[in-house]
Write a protein that holds these residues in place. Structure first.
Motif, PDB file in Angstrom:
ATOM      1  N   GLU A  84      65.211 -29.349  92.791  1.00 41.48           N
ATOM      2  CA  GLU A  84      64.057 -29.256  92.195  1.00 41.48           C
ATOM      3  C   GLU A  84      63.794 -27.703  92.052  1.00 41.48           C
ATOM      4  O   GLU A  84      63.185 -27.289  91.103  1.00 41.48           O
ATOM      5  CB  GLU A  84      62.939 -29.674  93.241  1.00 41.48           C
ATOM      6  N   ALA A  87      65.715 -26.400  89.321  1.00 41.70           N
ATOM      7  CA  ALA A  87      65.048 -27.022  88.089  1.00 41.70           C
ATOM      8  C   ALA A  87      63.772 -26.091  87.438  1.00 41.70           C
ATOM      9  O   ALA A  87      63.726 -25.725  86.370  1.00 41.70           O
ATOM     10  CB  ALA A  87      64.570 -28.463  87.867  1.00 41.70           C
ATOM     11  N   ARG A  88      62.914 -25.729  88.659  1.00 45.09           N
ATOM     12  CA  ARG A  88      61.958 -24.814  88.377  1.00 45.09           C
ATOM     13  C   ARG A  88      62.352 -23.412  87.809  1.00 45.09           C
ATOM     14  O   ARG A  88      61.708 -22.933  86.935  1.00 45.09           O
ATOM     15  CB  ARG A  88      61.213 -24.615  89.557  1.00 45.09           C
ATOM     16  N   GLN A  89      63.539 -22.881  88.395  1.00 43.77           N
ATOM     17  CA  GLN A  89      63.963 -21.712  88.105  1.00 43.77           C
ATOM     18  C   GLN A  89      64.357 -21.642  86.340  1.00 43.77           C
ATOM     19  O   GLN A  89      64.214 -20.843  85.589  1.00 43.77           O
ATOM     20  CB  GLN A  89      65.118 -20.983  88.826  1.00 43.77           C
ATOM     21  N   ILE A  90      65.055 -22.647  86.181  1.00 46.16           N
ATOM     22  CA  ILE A  90      65.577 -22.871  84.847  1.00 46.16           C
ATOM     23  C   ILE A  90      64.492 -22.957  83.878  1.00 46.16           C
ATOM     24  O   ILE A  90      64.537 -22.386  82.703  1.00 46.16           O
ATOM     25  CB  ILE A  90      66.571 -24.157  84.765  1.00 46.16           C
ATOM     26  N   ALA A  91      63.298 -23.742  84.110  1.00 49.48           N
ATOM     27  CA  ALA A  91      62.293 -23.975  83.246  1.00 49.48           C
ATOM     28  C   ALA A  91      61.547 -22.591  82.936  1.00 49.48           C
ATOM     29  O   ALA A  91      61.019 -22.306  82.045  1.00 49.48           O
ATOM     30  CB  ALA A  91      61.255 -24.998  84.059  1.00 49.48           C
ATOM     31  N   LYS A  92      61.922 -21.583  83.955  1.00 52.96           N
ATOM     32  CA  LYS A  92      60.966 -20.363  83.889  1.00 52.96           C
ATOM     33  C   LYS A  92      62.122 -19.541  82.922  1.00 52.96           C
ATOM     34  O   LYS A  92      61.514 -18.376  82.491  1.00 52.96           O
ATOM     35  CB  LYS A  92      60.918 -19.569  85.088  1.00 52.96           C
ATOM     36  N   GLY A  93      63.125 -19.896  82.854  1.00 53.88           N
ATOM     37  CA  GLY A  93      63.939 -19.241  81.854  1.00 53.88           C
ATOM     38  C   GLY A  93      64.876 -18.303  82.642  1.00 53.88           C
ATOM     39  O   GLY A  93      65.268 -17.094  82.150  1.00 53.88           O
TER      40      GLY A  93
END
Length: 94
Positions: A84, A87-93
């Motif tokens: 999780e 995933a948050r880091q990836i969503a932030k780019g």
């Protein structure tokens, strides 16, 4: 499918010469990782163990690690929390 021979930018070259451009590469290595053979030249390991884990960037774009770390709630719960965070880091780019 043939084993991975090399990562070349966004491409992955397989031992049979095939070149792929996947969106994601997941290396599910189990408990005995042998990460040195795969990633030893990238500077992301310390004595064969990832320097960064969970939601912490590895220092290589798009390369993340989840480890089976001890937890009061279980190894798998810990791995889920790490996933999780990634995933948050990836969503932030990142």
């Amino acid at each position: 499918m043939a084993p991975v021979a090399a990562f070349e930018g966004a491409a992955v070259r397989l031992n049979d010469g095939t070149v792929l451009e996947p969106d994601v590469v997941i290396a599910a290595t189990g408990y005995r990782t042998d990460l040195e053979a795969m990633l030893g030249d990238l500077g992301v390991l310390d004595k064969g163990v990832p320097k960064a884990n969970g939601g912490t960037p590895s220092g290589q774009p798009g390369l993340w690690f989840i480890g089976m770390r001890p937890s009061l709630t279980s190894y798998f719960h810990s791995a889920g929390l790490q996933a999780e965070a990634i995933a948050r880091q990836i969503a932030k780019g990142l």
